[in-house]
Every structure is written in structure tokens, then in C-alpha cells.
Design a protein around this motif. Sequence first.
Motif, short mmCIF file in Angstrom:
data_model
loop_
_atom_site.label_atom_id
_atom_site.label_comp_id
_atom_site.label_asym_id
_atom_site.label_seq_id
_atom_site.Cartn_x
_atom_site.Cartn_y
_atom_site.Cartn_z
N MET A 108 0.50 7.04 4.43
CA MET A 108 0.68 8.48 3.68
C MET A 108 -0.14 7.57 2.42
SD MET A 108 4.05 7.00 2.33
CE MET A 108 4.11 8.45 1.07
N ASN A 109 -1.21 6.51 1.64
CA ASN A 109 -1.89 6.41 1.35
C ASN A 109 -1.27 6.18 -0.20
OD1 ASN A 109 -4.48 6.65 2.18
ND2 ASN A 109 -4.13 8.70 2.48
N TYR A 110 -0.70 5.66 0.38
CA TYR A 110 0.76 4.66 -0.99
C TYR A 110 -0.87 4.07 -2.12
CZ TYR A 110 3.50 2.18 -3.66
OH TYR A 110 4.57 1.91 -4.74
N PRO A 111 -0.01 5.06 -2.95
CA PRO A 111 -1.89 4.32 -4.51
C PRO A 111 -1.22 2.80 -4.20
CG PRO A 111 -0.39 6.28 -5.18
CD PRO A 111 0.72 5.85 -4.22
N ASP A 112 -0.66 2.22 -4.70
CA ASP A 112 -0.07 0.73 -5.05
C ASP A 112 -0.48 -0.56 -3.47
OD1 ASP A 112 -0.73 1.59 -7.89
OD2 ASP A 112 1.79 1.04 -7.79
N VAL A 113 -0.53 0.54 -2.48
CA VAL A 113 -0.09 -0.32 -1.49
C VAL A 113 -1.34 -1.58 -0.94
CG1 VAL A 113 -2.67 0.84 -0.14
CG2 VAL A 113 -0.59 -0.06 2.11
N MET A 114 -2.69 -1.30 -1.89
CA MET A 114 -3.28 -3.20 -2.27
C MET A 114 -2.48 -4.26 -2.94
SD MET A 114 -5.25 -2.27 -0.14
CE MET A 114 -6.15 -3.84 0.45
N SER A 115 -1.65 -3.36 -3.06
CA SER A 115 -0.65 -4.76 -4.16
C SER A 115 0.70 -5.12 -3.03
CB SER A 115 -0.46 -4.01 -5.43
OG SER A 115 -1.16 -3.89 -6.17
N GLU A 116 0.70 -4.55 -2.36
CA GLU A 116 2.03 -4.85 -1.40
C GLU A 116 1.90 -4.97 -0.85
OE1 GLU A 116 4.92 -4.03 -1.94
OE2 GLU A 116 5.24 -2.97 -3.46
N LEU A 117 0.25 -4.90 -0.27
CA LEU A 117 -0.05 -5.84 0.80
C LEU A 117 -0.27 -6.96 0.86
CD1 LEU A 117 -2.78 -3.10 3.08
CD2 LEU A 117 -0.30 -4.49 3.80
N ALA A 118 -0.89 -7.72 -0.79
CA ALA A 118 -1.68 -8.59 -1.03
C ALA A 118 0.11 -9.99 -0.98
CB ALA A 118 -1.89 -8.27 -2.74
N ASP A 119 0.51 -8.97 -1.72
CA ASP A 119 2.13 -9.81 -1.32
C ASP A 119 2.64 -10.06 -0.01
OD1 ASP A 119 2.16 -9.74 -4.09
OD2 ASP A 119 3.79 -8.17 -4.27
N THR A 159 -6.03 0.23 6.16
CA THR A 159 -7.25 0.59 4.95
C THR A 159 -7.90 1.18 5.22
OG1 THR A 159 -7.54 -1.20 4.21
CG2 THR A 159 -5.00 -0.52 3.93
N GLY A 160 -8.87 0.38 5.98
CA GLY A 160 -10.41 1.01 5.92
C GLY A 160 -11.10 0.60 4.10
N ASN A 161 -10.45 -0.11 3.24
CA ASN A 161 -10.35 -0.14 1.57
C ASN A 161 -10.74 -1.56 1.49
OD1 ASN A 161 -10.33 -0.72 -0.86
ND2 ASN A 161 -8.65 0.79 -1.32
N LEU A 162 -12.85 -1.51 0.78
CA LEU A 162 -12.78 -3.22 1.23
C LEU A 162 -11.97 -3.90 -0.22
CD1 LEU A 162 -17.02 -2.10 0.22
CD2 LEU A 162 -15.67 -3.11 2.64
N LEU A 163 -11.27 -3.16 -1.11
CA LEU A 163 -10.54 -4.34 -2.01
C LEU A 163 -9.67 -5.14 -1.03
CD1 LEU A 163 -9.04 -1.33 -4.30
CD2 LEU A 163 -10.67 -3.22 -4.65
N GLY A 164 -9.83 -4.75 0.11
CA GLY A 164 -9.05 -5.75 1.19
C GLY A 164 -9.79 -7.08 1.46
N VAL A 165 -11.20 -6.86 1.07
CA VAL A 165 -11.87 -8.40 1.54
C VAL A 165 -11.46 -9.64 0.61
CG1 VAL A 165 -14.08 -9.18 1.41
CG2 VAL A 165 -13.40 -7.37 2.42
#
Length: 326
Positions: free
Chosen positions: A134-145, A165-171
Motif C-alpha cells: 500500500m506504499n505506506y510512507p514510513d515503511v522503510m523505518s518499520e522494515l528496519a525495525d 519494495t524495490g526501494n534502494l533505501l533498503g540496500v
Amino acid sequence: MAKSRKLESLLAQLEQIRLNPTTSEAKLILCQLLTSKQPMAIAQAATLIAESEQYDLIPSLVAAFDWAMTKPSERDPVCTAKLKLADALYRLDYNNEDLFLRGIRHVQRTSVWGGSDDKAAPLRSVCALGLVRMNYPDVMSELADLLADPEPDARIGAARAIAYTGNLLGVPLLRLRIKIGDSALVLSDCFLALLHLSPTQFSIDLVRSFLTIQPQTEHRENTDLAEAAALAFGESRLPQAFDILQTWWHSIRIPELRQMGLTAIALVRNDEAVSFLLFLIQSGDLVVAKNSIKALSIYREDQVLWQRVREQIEQRGEPSLLSMAD
């Protein structure tokens, strides 16, 4: 005993509608199952609703999830219902972030011999996927936790969700988890997610470093990590994967790693990898030939390719190999 009979009755109703679950009568039964207060019945009803894509029953799924989360340990002790309800809502494209945030942060410890066990790790993983979808805006913070979660199943779920996510912030999150270290089971998904998100030389070099057997570390841990890295390269199907795995396979002498290495090469699924394994069937020693056939068995349903395997076996003419062609 009464509870057992009630559950059997509910599941029998479910079986009656399984072949045609979208009729008015079937929908009524599914809604009744969702309010049955029986976690197993609720879980199976949720699965059937998702499989039959009944978007109109989303409110009933949400209500059942809220019920199970109100007294989670009492009403759904091992998270059977909550997990399947969240999974059904994820698959039906439910887009209320509050529900998935409740799930990704839910911890449910159950007493077991010698301590306690967290039953909610799979639930947290599914809810992570829901937030990603659903493209939650703070999803990367949740995934970091979640990637730092105490439970390995949750960390695996985090790695998969980061790849999704396909998001490079995950790298950098994945690189940090890999550098800190973890079990081979968790790192296997971290390796694959990293290669999927960022198939650069920088990422390839990090994963390839785990192929090296370090004599100062424990042998079993060593081989497990090397196996995880090799399988990640195979499943990544990167253009470089075959060359990396072929070079590595020629360099190793540990029997179980050599066998698994051939499986990893088969997973690459390109012409070079297949040709290499076919060559080993005809020219390798008997153990290597057998392991190559086992590795290529993932192609058994491909009649054209499996015929090539048969031809190599027949040309070699080794009796112990001939039976493996069937």
C-alpha cells in the motif's frame, strides 16, 4: 470435547462450500465461521475468502482481526487466525495502514518448556508486506525495525519485504544486517534481496565474500553461509552468476558444498549453466555425474531439456546412472 466437536462441525461446513464459495449461502457460512471464535475455523475461512477473491467480505475479515487482537493470547493463542486474516487482507489489497501497523508491531509470547516463544513473528512478516503493497510512507523505518527483530522468521520476512519494495533505501539496511551477521537461514534471504535490489559489483562482492571458507570459523557455520550465498547467486539469475558459481565450484573440495554448488548452478537456468551440467554428466566422475543429474532434475517437466539429460546418460552408459533418467 465439546469444542473439538464444534470445530469439526465448522470445518465440515467449510468443506461443503469449498468448490463454490461465492454463492449467497456460502458467503453466509463464511461470515458465520469468521465469528465462530474458533481460530482454526477463522483461519481456514479467511484463506478461502482470499483464494476466491471475495472483496465484499473484507469488512468481515477486519472485524475478525479486531476480535482476535482484543485479547490476542486468550482468543488466538498461537496467532493462527490473526496470521491468516492479515494474509487474506494483504492479498485482497486492503489499504488501511492501522491494521497492518498493529500487526507488524504485535508480539505474542507463549510459555514453553524453559522459557517463552513469540508466536507473532509470521504475522509481523505478512503485515510488512501489506504496508509495502500500500506504499505506506514510513515503511522503510518499520522494515528496519523488523530486520532487527529478535525472531529469525521476522527478520526473514523483513528481507523479503525490503526486496518487494524495490526501494534502494533498503540496500544499506540489508548490507548492515549482512555485516552484523546472522544465521544462514536469515542471510540467505538478505543476500537474495540485496542482489535483487542492487545487482551492482558492490553487492556482488559482498555476497561473494561469503563463498570463501574461513578456516578460523566453525566448519558447519562456514559451509552454511557459503551454501546460502551460492544459492542466492543461483536464484538471482544475474548474468555473472554462472561464472561466479562455476569458478567457486572448481575451487572447493567439501563434498556437501560441491553437491549444493551444482544445484545453485542449475538454478541460474541459462544455456551456459545447463551445458556445463550436461558436460559433467558425460565427463565428470561418478559422484559428480550423479549430483549433476540431481541438480538438473528441476527441469524434469521440460521434456526437451530432460531428453538432453537422458541422451548424456545413455552416451555415458554407466548402469548406476541409467536408472536416474526415468
